[in-house]
Design a protein around this motif. Structure first.
Motif: not given
Ligand code: FES
Length: 161
Positions: A82-84, A87-89, A123-129, A132-134
């Motif tokens: 899970l991205c933490r 942007a996901c936060q 910490y960031c999956l490149g899917n910020c838009a 929450p990204a997983a």
């Molecule tokens: S901050 Fe979650 S994918 Fe970039």
């Protein structure tokens, strides 16, 4: 205890060392290749590598503990990341992570008692838009919700290993 440690041997790690001519400067590649084959770096593998490269066991443990990519334990059958990052936060990743920890009864960084699912933070999956990204078993999923995660966890729990 010393005799026991000296008897540890890992043939796969020994083969990898031979392929690199037992060169100490190839240590990182040897560790990567050994982990790729086994999924983790066992005590047997580390002792074998240390002996083959003629480096101290303390040195090799230092290298393995310095790089987070190296795993000392067998990984779970399935991985939930899970991205933490920020942007996901901003769109609820902390609550999602708390939900996942409760659902799986593990802390982030741990795996379930049956070794079925591992939960970790990235910490960031490149899917910020689309947070929450997983990432589940290498598959990127955007706009994750607790409800979607529950469905996916149920599938993983029932999935053959
Ligand atoms: S901050 Fe979650 S994918 Fe970039």
């Amino acid at each position: 205890m010393t005799a026991l440690i000296n008897n540890l041997h890992h043939e796969g790690a020994r083969e990898v060392c031979r392929a690199h001519n037992d060169r100490p400067d190839a240590l990182l590649e040897i560790l990567h290749e050994t982990q790729k084959a086994d999924g983790h770096l066992s005590d047997e593998a580390l002792v074998t590598i240390a002996d083959a490269l003629n480096i101290s066991r303390a040195d090799i443990h230092g290298v393995v503990s310095f790089y987070h990519d190296y795993r000392r334990e067998e990984p779970a059958q399935h991985q939930i990341q899970l991205c933490r990052a920020e942007a996901c936060q901003a769109v609820g990743s902390e609550a999602l992570a708390a939900h996942a920890e409760k659902k799986l009864d593990v802390a982030t960084g741990e795996k379930t008692a049956d070794n079925k699912i591992g939960l970790s933070a990235v910490y960031c999956l490149g899917n910020c838009a689309l947070g929450p990204a997983a990432m589940i078993d290498g598959k990127l999923i955007g706009r994750m919700t607790p409800e979607r995660l529950d469905v996916l966890i149920a599938k993983l729990m029932g999935a053959p290993s």
